[in-house]
Write an enzyme that holds these catalytic residues in place. Structure first.
Site, PDB file in Angstrom:
ATOM      1  N   ASP A   1     -13.369  48.495  40.106  1.00  0.00           N
ATOM      2  CA  ASP A   1     -12.776  49.663  39.438  1.00  0.00           C
ATOM      3  C   ASP A   1     -12.776  50.821  40.425  1.00  0.00           C
ATOM      4  OD1 ASP A   1     -12.312  51.949  37.601  1.00  0.00           O
ATOM      5  OD2 ASP A   1     -12.677  50.471  36.027  1.00  0.00           O
TER       6      ASP A   1
ATOM      7  N   SER B   1       0.354  44.348  26.039  1.00  0.00           N
ATOM      8  CA  SER B   1       0.371  45.317  24.942  1.00  0.00           C
ATOM      9  C   SER B   1       1.476  44.978  23.964  1.00  0.00           C
ATOM     10  CB  SER B   1       0.611  46.706  25.538  1.00  0.00           C
ATOM     11  OG  SER B   1       0.946  47.617  24.523  1.00  0.00           O
TER      12      SER B   1
ATOM     13  N   TYR C   1       5.439  52.968  31.520  1.00  0.00           N
ATOM     14  CA  TYR C   1       4.196  52.238  31.258  1.00  0.00           C
ATOM     15  C   TYR C   1       4.498  50.900  30.588  1.00  0.00           C
ATOM     16  CZ  TYR C   1       0.186  50.596  28.622  1.00  0.00           C
ATOM     17  OH  TYR C   1      -0.783  49.788  28.073  1.00  0.00           O
TER      18      TYR C   1
ATOM     19  N   LYS D   1       4.110  46.651  31.823  1.00  0.00           N
ATOM     20  CA  LYS D   1       3.507  45.509  31.107  1.00  0.00           C
ATOM     21  C   LYS D   1       4.504  44.354  31.018  1.00  0.00           C
ATOM     22  CE  LYS D   1      -0.507  47.279  30.323  1.00  0.00           C
ATOM     23  NZ  LYS D   1      -1.603  46.835  31.190  1.00  0.00           N
TER      24      LYS D   1
ATOM     25  N   TYR E   1      -2.393  43.508  23.107  1.00  0.00           N
ATOM     26  CA  TYR E   1      -3.255  44.287  22.215  1.00  0.00           C
ATOM     27  C   TYR E   1      -2.400  45.135  21.287  1.00  0.00           C
ATOM     28  CZ  TYR E   1      -6.374  43.811  26.342  1.00  0.00           C
ATOM     29  OH  TYR E   1      -7.086  43.373  27.422  1.00  0.00           O
ATOM     30  N   PHE E   2      -2.863  45.302  20.066  1.00  0.00           N
ATOM     31  CA  PHE E   2      -2.238  46.261  19.170  1.00  0.00           C
ATOM     32  C   PHE E   2      -2.920  47.623  19.406  1.00  0.00           C
ATOM     33  CE2 PHE E   2       1.284  44.250  17.023  1.00  0.00           C
ATOM     34  CZ  PHE E   2       1.258  43.061  17.730  1.00  0.00           C
TER      35      PHE E   2
ATOM     36  N   ASN F   1      -4.129  61.366  23.991  1.00  0.00           N
ATOM     37  CA  ASN F   1      -2.759  61.057  23.587  1.00  0.00           C
ATOM     38  C   ASN F   1      -2.749  60.238  22.307  1.00  0.00           C
ATOM     39  OD1 ASN F   1      -1.480  62.074  26.032  1.00  0.00           O
ATOM     40  ND2 ASN F   1      -2.518  60.369  27.049  1.00  0.00           N
ATOM     41  N   ASN F   2      -3.826  59.507  22.069  1.00  0.00           N
ATOM     42  CA  ASN F   2      -3.845  58.538  20.964  1.00  0.00           C
ATOM     43  C   ASN F   2      -4.520  59.117  19.733  1.00  0.00           C
ATOM     44  OD1 ASN F   2      -4.300  56.510  23.663  1.00  0.00           O
ATOM     45  ND2 ASN F   2      -2.592  56.118  22.296  1.00  0.00           N
TER      46      ASN F   2
ATOM     47  N   ASP G   1       8.365  56.994  19.418  1.00  0.00           N
ATOM     48  CA  ASP G   1       7.489  56.314  18.438  1.00  0.00           C
ATOM     49  C   ASP G   1       8.303  55.430  17.498  1.00  0.00           C
ATOM     50  OD1 ASP G   1       5.087  57.225  19.306  1.00  0.00           O
ATOM     51  OD2 ASP G   1       4.749  58.642  17.668  1.00  0.00           O
TER      52      ASP G   1
HETATM   53  P1  NAD Z   1      -9.018  52.610  30.754  1.00  0.00           P
HETATM   54  O1  NAD Z   1      -8.196  53.609  31.477  1.00  0.00           O
HETATM   55  O2  NAD Z   1     -10.192  53.072  29.995  1.00  0.00           O
HETATM   56  O3  NAD Z   1      -9.474  51.445  31.750  1.00  0.00           O
HETATM   57  C1  NAD Z   1      -8.708  51.061  32.858  1.00  0.00           C
HETATM   58  C2  NAD Z   1      -9.623  51.055  34.078  1.00  0.00           C
HETATM   59  O4  NAD Z   1      -8.874  50.639  35.224  1.00  0.00           O
HETATM   60  C3  NAD Z   1     -10.200  52.439  34.389  1.00  0.00           C
HETATM   61  O5  NAD Z   1     -11.608  52.322  34.493  1.00  0.00           O
HETATM   62  C4  NAD Z   1      -9.571  52.821  35.722  1.00  0.00           C
HETATM   63  O6  NAD Z   1     -10.448  53.599  36.516  1.00  0.00           O
HETATM   64  C5  NAD Z   1      -9.265  51.461  36.333  1.00  0.00           C
HETATM   65  N1  NAD Z   1      -8.141  51.426  37.275  1.00  0.00           N
HETATM   66  C6  NAD Z   1      -6.881  51.918  37.099  1.00  0.00           C
HETATM   67  N2  NAD Z   1      -6.140  51.671  38.185  1.00  0.00           N
HETATM   68  C7  NAD Z   1      -6.934  51.014  39.078  1.00  0.00           C
HETATM   69  C8  NAD Z   1      -6.733  50.492  40.391  1.00  0.00           C
HETATM   70  N3  NAD Z   1      -5.570  50.628  41.024  1.00  0.00           N
HETATM   71  N4  NAD Z   1      -7.773  49.883  41.000  1.00  0.00           N
HETATM   72  C9  NAD Z   1      -8.965  49.749  40.381  1.00  0.00           C
HETATM   73  N5  NAD Z   1      -9.210  50.225  39.147  1.00  0.00           N
HETATM   74  C10 NAD Z   1      -8.208  50.849  38.498  1.00  0.00           C
HETATM   75  O7  NAD Z   1      -8.003  51.816  29.777  1.00  0.00           O
HETATM   76  P2  NAD Z   1      -8.326  50.799  28.598  1.00  0.00           P
HETATM   77  O8  NAD Z   1      -7.961  51.466  27.322  1.00  0.00           O
HETATM   78  O9  NAD Z   1      -9.666  50.212  28.767  1.00  0.00           O
HETATM   79  O10 NAD Z   1      -7.202  49.714  28.873  1.00  0.00           O
HETATM   80  C11 NAD Z   1      -7.439  48.573  29.669  1.00  0.00           C
HETATM   81  C12 NAD Z   1      -6.126  47.820  29.840  1.00  0.00           C
HETATM   82  O11 NAD Z   1      -5.604  47.493  28.554  1.00  0.00           O
HETATM   83  C13 NAD Z   1      -5.048  48.616  30.556  1.00  0.00           C
HETATM   84  O12 NAD Z   1      -4.318  47.742  31.390  1.00  0.00           O
HETATM   85  C14 NAD Z   1      -4.175  49.100  29.416  1.00  0.00           C
HETATM   86  O13 NAD Z   1      -2.845  49.318  29.843  1.00  0.00           O
HETATM   87  C15 NAD Z   1      -4.264  47.939  28.451  1.00  0.00           C
HETATM   88  N6  NAD Z   1      -3.987  48.329  27.066  1.00  0.00           N
HETATM   89  C16 NAD Z   1      -4.715  49.346  26.507  1.00  0.00           C
HETATM   90  C17 NAD Z   1      -4.436  49.747  25.210  1.00  0.00           C
HETATM   91  C18 NAD Z   1      -5.193  50.887  24.583  1.00  0.00           C
HETATM   92  O14 NAD Z   1      -4.718  51.454  23.587  1.00  0.00           O
HETATM   93  N7  NAD Z   1      -6.350  51.282  25.075  1.00  0.00           N
HETATM   94  C19 NAD Z   1      -3.419  49.105  24.473  1.00  0.00           C
HETATM   95  C20 NAD Z   1      -2.719  48.057  25.069  1.00  0.00           C
HETATM   96  C21 NAD Z   1      -3.017  47.672  26.382  1.00  0.00           C
HETATM   97  N1  UDP Z   2      -0.115  60.090  16.130  1.00  0.00           N
HETATM   98  C1  UDP Z   2      -0.169  61.319  15.489  1.00  0.00           C
HETATM   99  N2  UDP Z   2      -0.826  62.349  16.118  1.00  0.00           N
HETATM  100  C2  UDP Z   2      -1.424  62.207  17.333  1.00  0.00           C
HETATM  101  C3  UDP Z   2      -1.367  60.940  17.964  1.00  0.00           C
HETATM  102  C4  UDP Z   2      -0.703  59.916  17.337  1.00  0.00           C
HETATM  103  O1  UDP Z   2       0.363  61.483  14.403  1.00  0.00           O
HETATM  104  O2  UDP Z   2      -1.991  63.186  17.850  1.00  0.00           O
HETATM  105  C5  UDP Z   2       0.564  58.962  15.453  1.00  0.00           C
HETATM  106  C6  UDP Z   2       1.707  58.357  16.239  1.00  0.00           C
HETATM  107  O3  UDP Z   2       2.917  59.035  15.930  1.00  0.00           O
HETATM  108  C7  UDP Z   2       1.709  56.908  15.739  1.00  0.00           C
HETATM  109  C8  UDP Z   2       0.220  56.643  15.457  1.00  0.00           C
HETATM  110  O4  UDP Z   2      -0.385  57.923  15.323  1.00  0.00           O
HETATM  111  O5  UDP Z   2       2.415  56.796  14.526  1.00  0.00           O
HETATM  112  C9  UDP Z   2      -0.496  55.882  16.578  1.00  0.00           C
HETATM  113  O6  UDP Z   2      -0.283  56.568  17.791  1.00  0.00           O
HETATM  114  P1  UDP Z   2      -1.085  56.186  19.125  1.00  0.00           P
HETATM  115  O7  UDP Z   2      -0.594  57.094  20.213  1.00  0.00           O
HETATM  116  O8  UDP Z   2      -2.539  56.197  18.836  1.00  0.00           O
HETATM  117  O9  UDP Z   2      -0.676  54.690  19.404  1.00  0.00           O
HETATM  118  P2  UDP Z   2       0.764  54.032  19.703  1.00  0.00           P
HETATM  119  O10 UDP Z   2       1.821  55.060  19.489  1.00  0.00           O
HETATM  120  O11 UDP Z   2       0.665  53.582  21.101  1.00  0.00           O
HETATM  121  O12 UDP Z   2       0.874  52.900  18.727  1.00  0.00           O
END
Ligand code: NAD
Ligand code: UDP
Length: 342
Positions: free
Chosen positions: A31, A125, A150, A154, A178-179, A199-200, A296
């Protein structure tokens, strides 16, 4: 088994490393800490009562990656979490996202190929489905139009990995879609620690509850859903982490390339999540309705039956547990890992 985990210091990575260590696996984390900190890994080790090996390296540096594989001769598989994941930032900095996520993955796969490690679990994702024609979403649905760089990284990485297997059938690859991962380990010691304003939805709600942010904006209440707000399939991060262990077991059966939805199969609206969080935390979450967020979709939830059949995996934790565990983490660590640099 010895498992190499890229991005292992991040949100999903830490929870997965903990499950791996607790199941007796040896873990090597790569990492660059661009979106995480080493304190998270120290806490994983403390919770597991075992240590892991950590390389603070960047996947875009091919020599560094190769060197780690040279020092990991008994590695059996890789779980590849490392990547940048902020949708909005990816639209502003597309080259950064394509370079980091695609080049990083290609360097990783080249090192794996060179060192004969051909079992890979990839963090994909639900975003690859775009706006699905119907729900629940099955893995055989057509991949949709991605609305941001982004999401395209994927979809492109999935294509690259399918090509890799077509060229060399010795590769076994699980594409885990992942959802909406939320929640935290029940200890409250590890959890999601976003940089800046989240953001989430779930981390935003948690920061409002703990007083770091004044109010939540609900992005639209005019969707064609029961209460008009967006519907998502929230999945507890510990269930998600366990899904990776099941995927590793599947790879041992040499399935080739297979995609699996990791979700609960249940949709939960934004207003329902707010209500569940208020109940779990005992705190009021002030919110206001604002216009929809561009890009969205109304409704997105999984049909998780393929993972249930083929991985023998099923999400076990409900929305109440997701909220309770998020609140436990957030209230113990109001400023994330920074509140205890340990
Ligand atoms: P996160 O940002 O917490 O973890 C990702 C890690 O990767 C971080 O620790 C970061 O420092 C490291 N990283 C990034 N670029 C790197 C590089 N070039 N070299 C080495 N390390 C690097 O994110 P997360 O939420 O744990 O997500 C993990 C994975 O799952 C990601 O690929 C993300 O796109 C995917 N994903 C996440 C979600 C979500 O909502 N969290 C949903 C769908 C998919
Ligand atoms: N959302 C919201 N306010 C926020 C962040 C998200 O109302 O500050 C809503 C967004 O419009 C979506 C849901 O919450 O309907 C989930 O958003 P998130 O960004 O967590 O995940 P994703 O859009 O990637 O599914």
């Amino acid at each position: 088994m010895h498992i190499i985990v890229t991005g292992g210091a991040g949100y999903i990575g830490t929870h997965t490393c903990l499950e791996l260590l607790q199941s007796g696996h040896a873990v090597t984390v790569i990492d660059n800490l661009s979106n995480s900190c080493q304190e998270a890994l120290r806490r994983v080790e403390r919770l597991a009562g075992r240590s892991l090996r950590f390389f603070p390296a960047d996947l875009t540096d091919p020599a560094a990656v190769d060197d780690i594989f040279r020092q990991s001769r008994d590695a059996a598989a890789v779980i590849h979490f490392a990547g940048l994941k902020a949708v909005g930032e990816s639209a502003v900095k597309p080259l950064l996202y394509y370079h980091n996520n695609l080049t990083g993955t290609i360097n990783l796969c080249q090192a794996m190929q060179r060192h004969g490690v051909k079992n890979l679990v990839f963090s994909s994702s639900a975003t690859v489905y775009g706006d699905p024609a119907s729900v629940p979403i099955r893995e055989d649905f057509p991949l949709g139009t991605c609305t941001n760089p982004y999401a395209r990284t994927k979809a492109m990485i999935e294509d690259i990995l399918r090509d890799l297997h077509r060229a060399d059938a010795a590769w076994n690859i699980a594409l885990l879609r992942y959802f909406n991962p939320v929640g935290a380990h029940e200890s409250g010691e590890i959890g999601e620690d976003p940089n800046g304003i989240p953001n989430n939805l779930m981390p935003y709600i948690a920061q409002v509850a703990v007083g770091r942010l004044p109010q939540l904006a609900v992005f639209g209440n005019d969707y064609p859903t029961a209460d008009g707000t967006g519907v998502r399939d929230f999945i507890h991060v510990v269930d998600l982490a366990v899904g990776h262990l099941r995927a590793l077991e599947k790879l041992a059966q040499q399935p080739g390339v297979a995609a699996y939805n990791l979700g609960t199969g249940h949709g939960c609206s934004v207003l329902e999540l707010i209500a569940a969080f208020e109940k779990a935390s005992g705190r009021k979450i002030p919110y206001r309705i604002t216009p929809r967020r561009p890009g969205d979709i109304a409704c997105c939830y999984a049909d998780p039956s393929l993972a249930q059949r083929e991985l023998r995996w099923k999400a076990e934790r409900d929305v109440a547990a997701m909220c309770a565990d998020t609140w436990n983490w957030q209230s113990k660590n109001p400023n994330g890992y920074r509140s205890d640099a340990g």
